[in-house]
Design an enzyme around this catalytic site. Sequence first.
Site, short mmCIF file in Angstrom:
data_model
loop_
_atom_site.label_atom_id
_atom_site.label_comp_id
_atom_site.label_asym_id
_atom_site.label_seq_id
_atom_site.Cartn_x
_atom_site.Cartn_y
_atom_site.Cartn_z
CD GLN A 297 -3.36 -4.60 6.85
OE1 GLN A 297 -3.35 -3.65 6.08
NE2 GLN A 297 -3.83 -5.78 6.49
CE LYS B 293 -3.80 -2.41 2.27
NZ LYS B 293 -4.38 -2.85 3.53
CG ASP C 248 -9.75 -0.44 4.93
OD1 ASP C 248 -9.57 -0.73 3.73
OD2 ASP C 248 -8.96 -0.75 5.84
#
Length: 285
Positions: free
Chosen positions: A96, A52, A119
């Site tokens: 994460q 990322k 997200d």
Amino acid sequence: MQILDGKALSQKIEQNVASEVTKLKKTTGRTPGLAVILVGNDPASAAYVGMKKKACDRVGFYSVTHEMPADISQEAIENTIKMMNNNPNIDGILVQLPLPPQIDTTKILELVDPAKDVDGFHPYNVGRLVTKLDGFVPCTPLGVMELLAEYNIDVKGKNCCVVGASNIVGKPMASLLLNADATVEITHIFTDDLKKHTLAADIILVGVGVINLIKEDMIKDGAIIIDIGINRAENGKLVGDVDYENVSKKCSYITPVPGGVGPMTIAMLLSNTLKAAKLNAQEVK
């Protein structure tokens, strides 16, 4: 059989994002910013975060990673999120997953400002997705929809079988398909006779983390196969949830692993972060 090439499409999307970033910087002076929270030393999570970061660099984003030890306290993560919520240079916040057992993941995800939830995991954005309103959509299912659109695969009226009912993939995937007028069935670990459901499907979308779960005798001729799973086989190779070698002989389209849905997930993260930056730039005006 045609391969749905997520790698090629993700590169195309990256180029578009990079071009939009250049325009945004010129017109507003704003550089999109993404902050990532990485807890512990899980190799897979660290690898994802590294990919990322590289993608952010390629398109001209500002990015920062907050690396935290596995024994971190709930309060410490919460304080970091609050700090990022209040930082005007950060447009997107990504936590994460998975988080260590001592951390209340739900509380953490709910603390992220919905306007920075790139997200798409905040209940606010989940609700907007389910009710077909604009918001941030989880990157993996959004990437699947982009991939289908790129190959002119219209899901309207198609029988779609989603295998796996996670909050991150299965449920939002089903909502997106439903919003696009597909007929959707969700199967999961407690589903009786999975084969009966997959055999009736025009499109099978699987993401559960079980190697070779979907076999040749479980799909009808010409079915479209979207393999969202990613697993490491005993020989070290990355493989999906589909018996690719045999299923590919019978289906009309299939995503490879790697090179299918994976790159699209990161491309959609970039796309969502750009969207957040544009919205923030408008607010600043």
